[in-house]
Motif scaffolding. Structure first.
Motif, mmCIF file in Angstrom:
data_model
loop_
_atom_site.group_PDB
_atom_site.id
_atom_site.type_symbol
_atom_site.label_atom_id
_atom_site.label_comp_id
_atom_site.label_asym_id
_atom_site.label_seq_id
_atom_site.Cartn_x
_atom_site.Cartn_y
_atom_site.Cartn_z
ATOM 1 N N GLU A 11 0.911 -1.269 0.050
ATOM 2 C CA GLU A 11 -0.009 0.071 -0.121
ATOM 3 C C GLU A 11 0.751 1.182 0.044
ATOM 4 O OE1 GLU A 11 -3.269 -0.182 -0.499
ATOM 5 O OE2 GLU A 11 -3.282 -2.185 -0.289
ATOM 6 N N ARG A 12 0.404 2.339 -0.547
ATOM 7 C CA ARG A 12 1.162 3.593 -0.536
ATOM 8 C C ARG A 12 1.340 3.968 0.782
ATOM 9 N NH1 ARG A 12 -1.761 8.891 -2.293
ATOM 10 N NH2 ARG A 12 -3.178 7.392 -2.429
ATOM 11 N N GLY A 13 2.625 4.545 0.999
ATOM 12 C CA GLY A 13 3.222 4.834 2.352
ATOM 13 C C GLY A 13 3.908 3.642 3.100
ATOM 14 N N THR A 14 3.634 2.426 2.783
ATOM 15 C CA THR A 14 4.255 1.304 3.505
ATOM 16 C C THR A 14 6.107 1.227 3.407
ATOM 17 O OG1 THR A 14 4.112 -0.222 1.845
ATOM 18 C CG2 THR A 14 2.371 -0.150 3.382
ATOM 19 N N THR A 15 6.549 2.067 2.398
ATOM 20 C CA THR A 15 7.928 2.169 2.401
ATOM 21 C C THR A 15 8.499 3.164 3.426
ATOM 22 O OG1 THR A 15 7.798 4.190 0.660
ATOM 23 C CG2 THR A 15 7.742 1.778 -0.221
ATOM 24 N N GLY A 16 7.680 4.025 3.807
ATOM 25 C CA GLY A 16 7.992 5.243 4.704
ATOM 26 C C GLY A 16 8.348 6.333 3.926
ATOM 27 N N PHE A 18 6.837 9.560 1.523
ATOM 28 C CA PHE A 18 5.427 10.186 0.925
ATOM 29 C C PHE A 18 5.661 11.555 1.261
ATOM 30 C CE2 PHE A 18 4.746 8.513 5.387
ATOM 31 C CZ PHE A 18 4.723 9.519 6.061
ATOM 32 N N ARG A 19 5.095 12.286 0.596
ATOM 33 C CA ARG A 19 4.933 13.702 0.705
ATOM 34 C C ARG A 19 4.127 14.269 1.572
ATOM 35 N NH1 ARG A 19 6.045 13.338 -5.138
ATOM 36 N NH2 ARG A 19 7.987 13.916 -5.467
ATOM 37 N N ILE A 20 4.344 15.193 2.401
ATOM 38 C CA ILE A 20 3.409 15.854 3.177
ATOM 39 C C ILE A 20 2.097 16.146 2.636
ATOM 40 C CG2 ILE A 20 3.081 17.752 4.915
ATOM 41 C CD1 ILE A 20 5.154 15.817 6.188
ATOM 42 N N GLY A 21 1.043 15.825 3.005
ATOM 43 C CA GLY A 21 -0.329 16.166 2.825
ATOM 44 C C GLY A 21 -0.648 15.051 1.511
ATOM 45 N N ASP A 22 0.053 13.899 1.367
ATOM 46 C CA ASP A 22 -0.443 12.784 0.589
ATOM 47 C C ASP A 22 -1.649 12.398 1.208
ATOM 48 O OD1 ASP A 22 1.295 12.951 -1.117
ATOM 49 O OD2 ASP A 22 2.580 11.363 -0.849
ATOM 50 N N PRO A 23 -2.947 11.859 0.468
ATOM 51 C CA PRO A 23 -3.823 11.458 1.017
ATOM 52 C C PRO A 23 -3.866 9.968 1.473
ATOM 53 C CG PRO A 23 -4.202 11.715 -1.253
ATOM 54 C CD PRO A 23 -2.864 12.156 -0.996
ATOM 55 N N ASP A 24 -4.496 9.446 2.332
ATOM 56 C CA ASP A 24 -4.549 8.022 2.620
ATOM 57 C C ASP A 24 -3.445 7.315 3.115
ATOM 58 O OD1 ASP A 24 -6.352 7.691 -0.624
ATOM 59 O OD2 ASP A 24 -7.181 7.901 1.687
ATOM 60 N N ILE A 25 -2.327 8.089 3.922
ATOM 61 C CA ILE A 25 -1.176 7.617 4.511
ATOM 62 C C ILE A 25 -1.558 7.238 5.866
ATOM 63 C CG2 ILE A 25 1.085 7.969 5.112
ATOM 64 C CD1 ILE A 25 0.556 7.708 1.884
ATOM 65 N N ARG A 26 -1.995 5.984 6.233
ATOM 66 C CA ARG A 26 -2.297 5.903 7.746
ATOM 67 C C ARG A 26 -0.864 5.543 8.233
ATOM 68 N NH1 ARG A 26 -5.187 -0.033 7.080
ATOM 69 N NH2 ARG A 26 -3.775 -0.692 5.640
ATOM 70 N N ARG A 27 -0.930 5.484 9.655
ATOM 71 C CA ARG A 27 -0.149 5.025 10.586
ATOM 72 C C ARG A 27 -0.653 4.094 11.559
ATOM 73 N NH1 ARG A 27 4.079 9.035 10.034
ATOM 74 N NH2 ARG A 27 3.273 11.015 9.107
ATOM 75 N N THR A 28 0.577 3.248 11.774
ATOM 76 C CA THR A 28 -0.226 2.049 12.952
ATOM 77 C C THR A 28 0.319 2.742 14.372
ATOM 78 O OG1 THR A 28 0.557 0.286 11.317
ATOM 79 C CG2 THR A 28 0.120 -0.234 13.783
ATOM 80 N N ASP A 29 -0.680 2.860 15.030
ATOM 81 C CA ASP A 29 -0.499 3.310 16.454
ATOM 82 C C ASP A 29 0.076 2.601 17.227
ATOM 83 O OD1 ASP A 29 -0.899 4.537 18.905
ATOM 84 O OD2 ASP A 29 -2.861 4.299 18.923
ATOM 85 N N PRO A 30 1.514 3.169 17.670
ATOM 86 C CA PRO A 30 2.360 2.445 18.606
ATOM 87 C C PRO A 30 1.616 1.692 19.599
ATOM 88 C CG PRO A 30 3.382 4.460 18.012
ATOM 89 C CD PRO A 30 1.722 4.413 17.574
ATOM 90 N N ARG A 31 0.551 2.355 20.188
ATOM 91 C CA ARG A 31 -0.307 1.887 21.516
ATOM 92 C C ARG A 31 -0.935 0.781 21.346
ATOM 93 N NH1 ARG A 31 -3.030 7.520 22.475
ATOM 94 N NH2 ARG A 31 -3.114 7.019 20.468
ATOM 95 N N ALA A 32 -1.461 0.847 19.923
ATOM 96 C CA ALA A 32 -2.057 -0.584 19.559
ATOM 97 C C ALA A 32 -1.293 -1.917 19.331
ATOM 98 C CB ALA A 32 -3.033 -0.375 18.256
#
Length: 157
Positions: A11-16, A18-32
């Protein structure tokens, strides 16, 4: 999860990258990740030795569990709910992936997908990379990772 060719869809963003403002870049919450890891430790009759949030440029959080059969080390992908197992913590990974222990299947109940060594060690050419952005493709061309795991668990920055 699987792409049209049967390989893992990156998925887009999984390489780490991306440009600021790119849509749909989710992050995995470290707390989860931490919550799931502590539950896994209880289910595995082990204890959490450490949980380390990703460092700058890393695409993963690192976690270890100590059990009577030894130490187990997992990597939680920071941009997708994916988990890999390795023998020991490093700054980045290319071919150090191993099969997850049976008790790791419990991470699925927390929304994580535990990846097999076969998937992680598969050539990048087998993955569906159609969702990756132009900047991610540029970074892949620059760093030349050979495996799916090397793309997902890197510190290219």
């Amino acid at each position: 999860m699987d792409g049209p060719s049967g390989g893992l869809r990156l998925e887009r963003g999984t390489t780490g990258f991306f440009r600021i403002g790119d849509p749909d870049i989710r992050r995995t919450d470290p707390r989860a990740c931490r919550t799931a890891w502590y539950a896994a430790a209880r289910a595995a009759d082990g204890r959490v030795a450490e949980f380390e949030n990703r460092q700058i440029a890393q695409t993963f959080h690192t976690a270890t569990i100590d059990r009577p059969d030894g130490r187990h080390c997992a990597l939680f992908q920071a941009y997708s709910p994916l988990v890999a197992f390795v023998d020991e913590p490093h700054d980045w990974y290319t071919d150090q992936f191993r099969e997850p222990p049976a008790w790791a299947a419990g991470l699925g109940g927390f929304g994580f997908t535990v990846l097999s060594a076969a998937v992680l060690l598969s050539p990048l050419s087998t993955a569906d990379t159609s969702a990756l952005s132009a900047v991610e493709r540029q970074q892949i061309d620059y760093w030349r990772p050979e495996t799916v795991g090397a793309v997902l668990f890197n510190s290219w920055g």
